[in-house]
Design a protein around this motif. Structure first.
Motif, PDB file in Angstrom:
ATOM      1  N   ARG A  23       0.807  -1.227   0.000  1.00 18.32           N
ATOM      2  CA  ARG A  23       0.000   0.000   0.000  1.00 18.32           C
ATOM      3  C   ARG A  23       0.839   1.276   0.000  1.00 18.32           C
ATOM      4  O   ARG A  23       0.333   2.349  -0.276  1.00 18.32           O
ATOM      5  CB  ARG A  23      -0.928  -0.008   1.214  1.00 18.32           C
ATOM      6  N   ILE A  24       2.115   1.128   0.322  1.00 18.70           N
ATOM      7  CA  ILE A  24       2.969   2.315   0.384  1.00 18.70           C
ATOM      8  C   ILE A  24       3.203   2.905  -1.010  1.00 18.70           C
ATOM      9  O   ILE A  24       3.563   4.069  -1.141  1.00 18.70           O
ATOM     10  CB  ILE A  24       4.302   1.996   1.091  1.00 18.70           C
ATOM     11  N   SER A  25       2.960   2.120  -2.060  1.00 18.78           N
ATOM     12  CA  SER A  25       3.185   2.623  -3.411  1.00 18.78           C
ATOM     13  C   SER A  25       2.248   3.780  -3.753  1.00 18.78           C
ATOM     14  O   SER A  25       2.525   4.535  -4.684  1.00 18.78           O
ATOM     15  CB  SER A  25       3.016   1.494  -4.429  1.00 18.78           C
ATOM     16  N   LYS A  26       1.151   3.935  -2.993  1.00 18.84           N
ATOM     17  CA  LYS A  26       0.282   5.087  -3.214  1.00 18.84           C
ATOM     18  C   LYS A  26       0.978   6.391  -2.851  1.00 18.84           C
ATOM     19  O   LYS A  26       0.712   7.428  -3.430  1.00 18.84           O
ATOM     20  CB  LYS A  26      -0.971   4.977  -2.346  1.00 18.84           C
ATOM     21  N   TRP A  27       1.846   6.330  -1.847  1.00 12.30           N
ATOM     22  CA  TRP A  27       2.390   7.548  -1.271  1.00 12.30           C
ATOM     23  C   TRP A  27       3.854   7.792  -1.601  1.00 12.30           C
ATOM     24  O   TRP A  27       4.315   8.927  -1.522  1.00 12.30           O
ATOM     25  CB  TRP A  27       2.235   7.508   0.251  1.00 12.30           C
ATOM     26  N   VAL A  28       4.601   6.740  -1.944  1.00 18.68           N
ATOM     27  CA  VAL A  28       6.040   6.880  -2.152  1.00 18.68           C
ATOM     28  C   VAL A  28       6.406   6.273  -3.502  1.00 18.68           C
ATOM     29  O   VAL A  28       5.976   5.166  -3.835  1.00 18.68           O
ATOM     30  CB  VAL A  28       6.818   6.160  -1.019  1.00 18.68           C
ATOM     31  N   SER A  29       7.214   6.986  -4.267  1.00 18.51           N
ATOM     32  CA  SER A  29       7.623   6.479  -5.579  1.00 18.51           C
ATOM     33  C   SER A  29       8.653   5.356  -5.431  1.00 18.51           C
ATOM     34  O   SER A  29       9.268   5.181  -4.374  1.00 18.51           O
ATOM     35  CB  SER A  29       8.218   7.614  -6.411  1.00 18.51           C
ATOM     36  N   HIS A  30       8.826   4.610  -6.497  1.00 21.64           N
ATOM     37  CA  HIS A  30       9.781   3.498  -6.489  1.00 21.64           C
ATOM     38  C   HIS A  30      11.198   4.001  -6.223  1.00 21.64           C
ATOM     39  O   HIS A  30      11.950   3.394  -5.450  1.00 21.64           O
ATOM     40  CB  HIS A  30       9.714   2.740  -7.815  1.00 21.64           C
ATOM     41  N   SER A  31      11.569   5.104  -6.836  1.00 23.92           N
ATOM     42  CA  SER A  31      12.926   5.630  -6.643  1.00 23.92           C
ATOM     43  C   SER A  31      13.136   6.088  -5.195  1.00 23.92           C
ATOM     44  O   SER A  31      14.219   5.938  -4.640  1.00 23.92           O
ATOM     45  CB  SER A  31      13.200   6.777  -7.610  1.00 23.92           C
ATOM     46  N   ALA A  32      12.081   6.637  -4.566  1.00 26.58           N
ATOM     47  CA  ALA A  32      12.200   7.053  -3.162  1.00 26.58           C
ATOM     48  C   ALA A  32      12.360   5.837  -2.259  1.00 26.58           C
ATOM     49  O   ALA A  32      13.132   5.860  -1.301  1.00 26.58           O
ATOM     50  CB  ALA A  32      10.978   7.865  -2.749  1.00 26.58           C
ATOM     51  N   ARG A  33      11.655   4.730  -2.578  1.00 24.84           N
ATOM     52  CA  ARG A  33      11.811   3.506  -1.791  1.00 24.84           C
ATOM     53  C   ARG A  33      13.217   2.948  -1.935  1.00 24.84           C
ATOM     54  O   ARG A  33      13.836   2.531  -0.959  1.00 24.84           O
ATOM     55  CB  ARG A  33      10.795   2.454  -2.225  1.00 24.84           C
ATOM     56  N   GLU A  34      13.735   2.938  -3.151  1.00 29.76           N
ATOM     57  CA  GLU A  34      15.099   2.441  -3.381  1.00 29.76           C
ATOM     58  C   GLU A  34      16.124   3.323  -2.681  1.00 29.76           C
ATOM     59  O   GLU A  34      17.110   2.835  -2.134  1.00 29.76           O
ATOM     60  CB  GLU A  34      15.393   2.357  -4.886  1.00 29.76           C
TER      61      GLU A  34
END
Length: 174
Positions: A44-55
């Motif tokens: 569910r975090i993909s709603k709020w944070v982009s893939h690059s920010a997660r990486e």
């Protein structure tokens, strides 16, 4: 040169598990491969944070972990030890195969990750915590790698159901 691959997610807990191994290997030329296993993020975090920010967050988390672990491993293992670092981005069974191909099938695997609550309740962990995986059990290209599917815990299902029933009874009584 002996190779020891260590999966780490908490520096303090990993030190307790690695310390006996480091003392045994202190006189030999040993290559340590520290694999940082970042905490899982919900889908569910993909709603709020982009893939690059997660990486980026995973990379910063791993850098912080390695900053705590590298000086300690270098001091404990001795001057003849070599330490490499890897950030786990793939599922661990796939990463095990890649690392065994890269460092040789004779590499010793140690799971120094802090046990999760599910493991304490009796679910079998993929790698036994604090123990090296035997060579005969090491997955090869011919053997399928077991997949463990974890279901989300349903700890709030009963209280929510009871609260709903009481609300319906209250409405029906009035």
């Amino acid at each position: 040169m002996d190779t020891i691959i260590v999966y780490v997610d908490d520096a303090e807990y990993a030190r307790q598990i690695i310390q006996p191994l480091a003392h045994q290997a202190s006189g030999q030329a040993t290559q340590w491969v520290l694999v940082a296993c970042a905490p899982r993020m919900t889908h569910r975090i993909s709603k709020w944070v982009s893939h690059s920010a997660r990486e980026s967050w995973r990379a910063k988390w791993a850098d912080k972990l390695f900053a705590q672990m590298l000086p300690w491993v270098a001091a404990e293992a001795g001057s003849r030890a070599r330490v490499d670092t890897v950030l786990a981005k793939a599922p661990l069974p796939d990463l095990v195969l890649q690392l065994q191909q890269q460092y040789g099938a004779g590499a010793e695997l140690v799971d120094a990750r802090r046990p999760k609550q599910e493991n304490a309740m009796g679910l079998a962990p993929q790698l036994q915590q604090g123990q090296a995986e035997p060579q005969a059990d090491a997955p090869t290209a011919a053997q399928p790698v077991p997949v463990i599917i974890k279901k989300p815990s349903r700890t709030w299902a009963l209280p929510g159901t009871l609260a709903g029933l009481f609300c319906m009874m209250f409405v029906a009584v009035e």
